[in-house]
Design an enzyme around this catalytic site. Structure first.
Site, PDB file in Angstrom:
ATOM      1  N   ASP A   1      22.936 -21.861  48.569  1.00  0.00           N
ATOM      2  CA  ASP A   1      23.420 -23.220  48.322  1.00  0.00           C
ATOM      3  C   ASP A   1      22.736 -24.139  49.340  1.00  0.00           C
ATOM      4  O   ASP A   1      21.796 -23.735  50.044  1.00  0.00           O
ATOM      5  CB  ASP A   1      24.954 -23.281  48.358  1.00  0.00           C
TER       6      ASP A   1
ATOM      7  N   CYS B   1      24.773 -18.585  51.989  1.00  0.00           N
ATOM      8  CA  CYS B   1      25.514 -19.849  51.973  1.00  0.00           C
ATOM      9  C   CYS B   1      25.989 -20.068  53.411  1.00  0.00           C
ATOM     10  O   CYS B   1      25.399 -19.489  54.337  1.00  0.00           O
ATOM     11  CB  CYS B   1      26.641 -19.838  50.943  1.00  0.00           C
TER      12      CYS B   1
ATOM     13  N   THR C   1      28.726 -19.072  55.006  1.00  0.00           N
ATOM     14  CA  THR C   1      29.241 -17.814  55.572  1.00  0.00           C
ATOM     15  C   THR C   1      28.656 -16.575  54.901  1.00  0.00           C
ATOM     16  O   THR C   1      28.810 -15.469  55.424  1.00  0.00           O
ATOM     17  CB  THR C   1      30.769 -17.741  55.369  1.00  0.00           C
TER      18      THR C   1
ATOM     19  N   HIS D   1      25.031   4.246  51.579  1.00  0.00           N
ATOM     20  CA  HIS D   1      26.266   4.786  50.982  1.00  0.00           C
ATOM     21  C   HIS D   1      26.690   4.055  49.707  1.00  0.00           C
ATOM     22  O   HIS D   1      27.271   4.669  48.823  1.00  0.00           O
ATOM     23  CB  HIS D   1      27.418   4.708  51.990  1.00  0.00           C
TER      24      HIS D   1
ATOM     25  N   HIS E   1      27.844  10.169  47.544  1.00  0.00           N
ATOM     26  CA  HIS E   1      28.032   8.721  47.366  1.00  0.00           C
ATOM     27  C   HIS E   1      27.788   8.276  45.925  1.00  0.00           C
ATOM     28  O   HIS E   1      28.267   7.221  45.523  1.00  0.00           O
ATOM     29  CB  HIS E   1      27.103   7.952  48.303  1.00  0.00           C
TER      30      HIS E   1
HETATM   31  C1  RB5 Z   1      29.836 -25.062  51.717  1.00  0.00           C
HETATM   32  O1  RB5 Z   1      30.438 -26.036  52.491  1.00  0.00           O
HETATM   33  C2  RB5 Z   1      30.380 -23.697  52.086  1.00  0.00           C
HETATM   34  O2  RB5 Z   1      31.695 -23.582  51.656  1.00  0.00           O
HETATM   35  C3  RB5 Z   1      29.530 -22.592  51.495  1.00  0.00           C
HETATM   36  O3  RB5 Z   1      28.230 -22.699  51.963  1.00  0.00           O
HETATM   37  C4  RB5 Z   1      29.955 -21.170  51.807  1.00  0.00           C
HETATM   38  O4  RB5 Z   1      30.121 -20.970  53.162  1.00  0.00           O
HETATM   39  C5  RB5 Z   1      31.066 -20.623  51.012  1.00  0.00           C
HETATM   40  O5  RB5 Z   1      31.440 -19.453  51.109  1.00  0.00           O
END
Ligand code: RB5
Length: 143
Positions: free
Chosen positions: A8, A65, A67, A98, A133
């Site tokens: 993203d 993204c 996180t 695995h 596995h």
């Molecule tokens: C965008 O603000 C953020 O929510 C996205 O990049 C991501 O971290 C979502 O899991």
């Protein structure tokens, strides 16, 4: 390898570094977007990369993204995808050995570029061990 990559707008912070790194390692990379920092939605790119991998045109996928969580959840919605979100190389390596993961995810707000490269390298070089596995991975695919 042929690698599908996507992010993203937040993951885009790290994506160019990873694309360059993959090319340096000799891989072929296709970027499924996003292509600008304009706000967008991670499910779009998780789905695009996951479908590209499932259709068999790519050996694996890498997604980012903020996180790595949202985009990995999106990818895991596609049947046959086993996406892992990693912030350290040990889990990345074991996820291949695995769990035979076919998509790697990480967060550009969580890890820096050098750690991201290390995670990518461990993951790409690891091989599925099969054996005990294999049945578990089949169970996942049959859910
Ligand atoms: C965008 O603000 C953020 O929510 C996205 O990049 C991501 O971290 C979502 O899991």
């Amino acid at each position: 390898m042929k690698i599908a990559i996507g992010s993203d707008h937040v993951g885009l912070e790290l994506k160019p570094v990873i694309v360059e790194y993959l090319k340096e390692l000799g891989h072929e990379v296709e970027d499924f977007g996003a292509y600008s920092k304009e706000r967008t939605d991670y499910p779009i790119y998780g789905e695009k990369v996951a479908k590209a991998v499932i259709e068999g045109n790519y050996d694996c996928g890498i997604v980012m993204c903020g996180t790595g969580v949202g985009i990995s959840i999106a990818a895991n919605k596609i049947k046959g995808i086993r996406a892992v979100v990693c912030s350290e190389p040990y889990s990345a390596k074991l996820s291949k050995e695995h769990n035979n993961t076919n998509i790697l995810a990480f967060g550009s707000r969580v890890i820096g570029s050098e750690l991201a490269k290390m995670i990518v390298k461990e993951w790409l070089e690891a091989e599925f061990e099969g054996g005990r596995h294999a049945n578990r991975v089949n169970m996942l695919d049959n859910m």
